[in-house]
Enzyme design. Structure first.
Site, PDB file in Angstrom:
ATOM      1  N   GLU A  90     -18.141 -18.594  53.478  1.00 45.38           N
ATOM      2  CA  GLU A  90     -17.525 -19.742  52.841  1.00 45.38           C
ATOM      3  C   GLU A  90     -16.687 -20.531  53.836  1.00 45.38           C
ATOM      4  OE1 GLU A  90     -16.460 -16.905  50.220  1.00 45.38           O
ATOM      5  OE2 GLU A  90     -17.004 -17.982  48.389  1.00 45.38           O
ATOM      6  N   CYS A 105     -11.005 -24.875  56.757  1.00 45.97           N
ATOM      7  CA  CYS A 105     -10.664 -23.459  56.837  1.00 45.97           C
ATOM      8  C   CYS A 105     -11.966 -22.719  57.095  1.00 45.97           C
ATOM      9  CB  CYS A 105     -10.028 -23.047  55.503  1.00 45.97           C
ATOM     10  SG  CYS A 105      -9.730 -21.286  55.342  1.00 45.97           S
ATOM     11  N   CYS A 112     -15.242  -8.377  56.507  1.00 51.06           N
ATOM     12  CA  CYS A 112     -14.111  -8.063  57.385  1.00 51.06           C
ATOM     13  C   CYS A 112     -13.852  -6.568  57.329  1.00 51.06           C
ATOM     14  CB  CYS A 112     -12.860  -8.816  56.922  1.00 51.06           C
ATOM     15  SG  CYS A 112     -11.420  -8.500  57.965  1.00 51.06           S
ATOM     16  N   CYS A 116      -7.742  -5.215  53.868  1.00 50.81           N
ATOM     17  CA  CYS A 116      -6.441  -5.331  53.197  1.00 50.81           C
ATOM     18  C   CYS A 116      -6.659  -5.218  51.690  1.00 50.81           C
ATOM     19  CB  CYS A 116      -5.805  -6.677  53.534  1.00 50.81           C
ATOM     20  SG  CYS A 116      -5.646  -6.938  55.302  1.00 50.81           S
ATOM     21  N   CYS A 119      -7.194  -8.521  49.402  1.00 54.48           N
ATOM     22  CA  CYS A 119      -8.096  -9.585  49.849  1.00 54.48           C
ATOM     23  C   CYS A 119      -9.530  -9.357  49.378  1.00 54.48           C
ATOM     24  CB  CYS A 119      -8.053  -9.661  51.379  1.00 54.48           C
ATOM     25  SG  CYS A 119      -9.261 -10.797  52.071  1.00 54.48           S
ATOM     26  N   GLY A 159     -12.945 -12.956  57.517  1.00 54.05           N
ATOM     27  CA  GLY A 159     -13.022 -12.292  58.807  1.00 54.05           C
ATOM     28  C   GLY A 159     -11.716 -12.266  59.563  1.00 54.05           C
ATOM     29  N   GLU A 160     -11.665 -11.383  60.554  1.00 54.51           N
ATOM     30  CA  GLU A 160     -10.499 -11.261  61.424  1.00 54.51           C
ATOM     31  C   GLU A 160     -10.857 -11.898  62.771  1.00 54.51           C
ATOM     32  OE1 GLU A 160      -7.196 -10.315  61.577  1.00 54.51           O
ATOM     33  OE2 GLU A 160      -7.633 -11.010  63.601  1.00 54.51           O
ATOM     34  N   SER A 189      -5.353 -17.235  62.553  1.00 57.03           N
ATOM     35  CA  SER A 189      -4.568 -16.330  61.701  1.00 57.03           C
ATOM     36  C   SER A 189      -5.082 -14.905  61.889  1.00 57.03           C
ATOM     37  CB  SER A 189      -4.712 -16.747  60.238  1.00 57.03           C
ATOM     38  OG  SER A 189      -4.055 -15.827  59.399  1.00 57.03           O
ATOM     39  N   SER A 212      -0.344 -12.552  59.816  1.00 54.02           N
ATOM     40  CA  SER A 212      -0.243 -12.081  58.425  1.00 54.02           C
ATOM     41  C   SER A 212       0.608 -10.823  58.422  1.00 54.02           C
ATOM     42  CB  SER A 212      -1.635 -11.769  57.875  1.00 54.02           C
ATOM     43  OG  SER A 212      -2.413 -12.929  57.832  1.00 54.02           O
ATOM     44  N   LEU A 213       1.906 -10.992  58.230  1.00 56.92           N
ATOM     45  CA  LEU A 213       2.812  -9.839  58.260  1.00 56.92           C
ATOM     46  C   LEU A 213       2.863  -9.196  56.869  1.00 56.92           C
ATOM     47  CD1 LEU A 213       4.788  -8.199  60.015  1.00 56.92           C
ATOM     48  CD2 LEU A 213       6.602  -9.729  59.254  1.00 56.92           C
ATOM     49  N   CYS A 331      -6.467 -18.801  49.299  1.00 55.66           N
ATOM     50  CA  CYS A 331      -6.382 -17.702  50.257  1.00 55.66           C
ATOM     51  C   CYS A 331      -6.771 -16.385  49.618  1.00 55.66           C
ATOM     52  CB  CYS A 331      -4.952 -17.536  50.750  1.00 55.66           C
ATOM     53  SG  CYS A 331      -4.376 -18.908  51.679  1.00 55.66           S
TER      54      CYS A 331
HETATM   55  N1  SAH Z   1      -8.094 -12.211  58.646  1.00 60.19           N
HETATM   56  C1  SAH Z   1      -7.112 -13.165  58.959  1.00 60.19           C
HETATM   57  C2  SAH Z   1      -7.438 -14.569  58.496  1.00 60.19           C
HETATM   58  C3  SAH Z   1      -8.054 -14.749  57.093  1.00 60.19           C
HETATM   59  S1  SAH Z   1      -7.074 -14.552  55.674  1.00 60.19           S
HETATM   60  C4  SAH Z   1      -5.768 -12.744  58.399  1.00 60.19           C
HETATM   61  O1  SAH Z   1      -5.746 -11.833  57.600  1.00 60.19           O
HETATM   62  O2  SAH Z   1      -4.764 -13.315  58.820  1.00 60.19           O
HETATM   63  C5  SAH Z   1      -5.973 -15.948  55.590  1.00 60.19           C
HETATM   64  C6  SAH Z   1      -4.673 -15.626  54.874  1.00 60.19           C
HETATM   65  O3  SAH Z   1      -4.868 -15.414  53.463  1.00 60.19           O
HETATM   66  C7  SAH Z   1      -4.039 -14.343  55.398  1.00 60.19           C
HETATM   67  O4  SAH Z   1      -2.675 -14.518  55.611  1.00 60.19           O
HETATM   68  C8  SAH Z   1      -4.305 -13.397  54.266  1.00 60.19           C
HETATM   69  O5  SAH Z   1      -3.444 -12.305  54.310  1.00 60.19           O
HETATM   70  C9  SAH Z   1      -4.122 -14.285  53.067  1.00 60.19           C
HETATM   71  N2  SAH Z   1      -4.631 -13.685  51.810  1.00 60.19           N
HETATM   72  C10 SAH Z   1      -5.589 -12.752  51.667  1.00 60.19           C
HETATM   73  N3  SAH Z   1      -5.744 -12.428  50.360  1.00 60.19           N
HETATM   74  C11 SAH Z   1      -4.867 -13.193  49.658  1.00 60.19           C
HETATM   75  C12 SAH Z   1      -4.569 -13.342  48.261  1.00 60.19           C
HETATM   76  N4  SAH Z   1      -5.213 -12.647  47.354  1.00 60.19           N
HETATM   77  N5  SAH Z   1      -3.600 -14.232  47.932  1.00 60.19           N
HETATM   78  C13 SAH Z   1      -2.976 -14.982  48.879  1.00 60.19           C
HETATM   79  N6  SAH Z   1      -3.237 -14.891  50.193  1.00 60.19           N
HETATM   80  C14 SAH Z   1      -4.161 -13.996  50.583  1.00 60.19           C
HETATM   81 FE1  SF4 Z   2      -9.654  -9.271  56.669  1.00 57.45          FE
HETATM   82 FE2  SF4 Z   2      -7.685 -11.103  56.665  1.00 57.45          FE
HETATM   83 FE3  SF4 Z   2      -8.810 -10.296  54.345  1.00 57.45          FE
HETATM   84 FE4  SF4 Z   2      -7.248  -8.631  55.722  1.00 57.45          FE
HETATM   85  S1  SF4 Z   2      -6.636 -10.586  54.762  1.00 57.45           S
HETATM   86  S2  SF4 Z   2      -9.233  -8.110  54.796  1.00 57.45           S
HETATM   87  S3  SF4 Z   2      -7.746  -9.180  57.815  1.00 57.45           S
HETATM   88  S4  SF4 Z   2      -9.817 -11.405  55.991  1.00 57.45           S
END
Ligand code: SAH
Ligand code: SF4
Length: 340
Positions: A90, A105, A112, A116, A119, A159-160, A189, A212-213, A331
């Site tokens: 996407e 984006c 990935c 997490c 996600c 993806g990362e 990111s 992404s902390l 996101c």
């Molecule tokens: N893999 C990378 C970039 C893609 S995700 C990363 O994790 O940084 C882009 C952002 O969306 C990240 O900060 C991720 O943590 C956040 N994200 C993932 N799932 C989400 C959700 N359900 N609600 C809000 N933000 C989310």
């Molecule tokens: Fe991968 Fe980013 Fe989703 Fe974590 S938040 S699973 S690193 S895409």
């Protein structure tokens, strides 16, 4: 058959050379692809019909297909794009009413591996890396489809990006040179791949790094992001400091806010302490619901309170506007497949 999208000027010159045409033809083709975003060779109207026919024998504009296109009530557009091997990702186009910016984006991998818990992308596991061409094709597809010029690119799709760094860096270079998108309008990111953050510091990257902390301490982070077991917050802290020192750039800290989990006063205090000596802005992302977990979005009151506490610690804090939630384009909602 050569695919023109994604080729450098030099690579296009190889094609025009082989056809016995001048280098000027290559420049014209390059402009049609990157600046005018044509869909067909026949639209390259400053090339003679004869030359277009010859070119069509050996090359085509793209091999990517728009499988699904959804437009949100806020103007966000989500595309499901299909590559020749059948894999899909996407890509989202966001417009902000008050700005002329058009932000793409983009995805950097199919699926990935980081997994997490909040996600939707992670739920699929890792399928494969995207090539640099497949990354830039996402932006070209948007430009071809909308007729608009993308001004900013964020690697916040599936993806990362730091686990596919070579392709991502090459794509960034092309965005910079061929699309004329400035380095500062590109954002990477990451979930916190420590060695790669150090590598970016050594490369003196001038684009924005977003981390992404999502947690104020290791215990909470481990619940949310298994990557904490590999690169913990202490190591991350050192890498972030190193990055800021080396590049002089401010980092964006992304902080997902989840009700009763990391949105408490105690969490705000710990987060402020952790970030105290790191030059950063904080971007808070209220959790967007995805299937199969119990997390909830905090109330607006709780969000504002957390923001206030972080501002009080001296940081600039923004709340990420939710875009395209009605089409699951926000996101963390990108899955990369057609729903059954
Ligand atoms: N893999 C990378 C970039 C893609 S995700 C990363 O994790 O940084 C882009 C952002 O969306 C990240 O900060 C991720 O943590 C956040 N994200 C993932 N799932 C989400 C959700 N359900 N609600 C809000 N933000 C989310
Ligand atoms: Fe991968 Fe980013 Fe989703 Fe974590 S938040 S699973 S690193 S895409």
């Amino acid at each position: 058959m050569k695919i023109l999208s994604g080729l450098s000027l030099k690579e296009i010159e190889e094609i025009t050379d082989a056809l016995g045409a001048t280098k000027f033809r290559a420049r014209q083709i390059h402009n049609w692809i990157y600046l005018k975003s044509v869909k067909e060779i026949d639209e390259m109207t400053d090339l003679s019909i004869k030359f277009r026919e010859e070119l069509k024998q050996v090359a085509t504009v793209t091999d990517i297909k728009i499988k699904v296109k959804q437009v949100s009530s806020d103007g966000t557009i989500k595309y499901l794009l299909e590559f020749p091997d059948g894999e899909c990702v996407e890509t989202v186009l966001m417009r902000f009413d008050n700005r002329a910016n058009l932000t793409a984006c983009v995805s950097s991998q199919v699926g990935c591996a980081v997994n997490c818990t909040f996600c939707a992308t992670g739920k699929r596991g890792f399928i494969r890396n995207l090539s640099y061409r497949e990354i830039i094709e996402q932006v070209l597809t948007i430009q071809r489809d909308t007729g608009l010029k993308v001004t900013n690119v964020v690697f916040m799709g599936q993806g990362e990006p730091l686990l596919n760094l070579d392709n991502v860096l090459k794509a960034m270079e092309i965005f910079n040179e061929n699309f004329q998108i400035g380095a500062r309008r590109l954002t990477l990111s990451t979930s916190g791949i420590v060695p790669q953050i150090r590598k970016l510091a050594d490369l003196d990257m001038q684009s924005t790094l977003a981390l992404s902390l999502h947690a104020p301490n290791s215990e909470i982070r481990r619940k949310l992001m298994p990557i904490e077991n590999k690169y913990n917050m202490d190591e991350l802290h050192k890498a972030l400091k190193y990055y800021v020192e080396k590049t002089g750039r401010r980092i964006t800290i992304e902080y997902l806010l989840i009700k009763d989990l990391n949105d408490t006063v105690e969490s705000a205090k710990q987060l402020a302490a952790y970030l105290k000596d790191i030059k950063c802005n904080i971007n808070m992302i209220p959790y967007n619901p995805t299937e199969k977990n119990d997390y909830q979005r905090p109330s607006n009151n709780a969000i504002m309170k957390f923001k206030y506490l972080m501002e009080h610690s001296g940081k600039k804090v923004t709340i990420r506007l939710e875009r395209g939630a009605d089409i699951d384009a926000a996101c963390g909602q990108l899955r990369g497949k057609v729903e059954a």
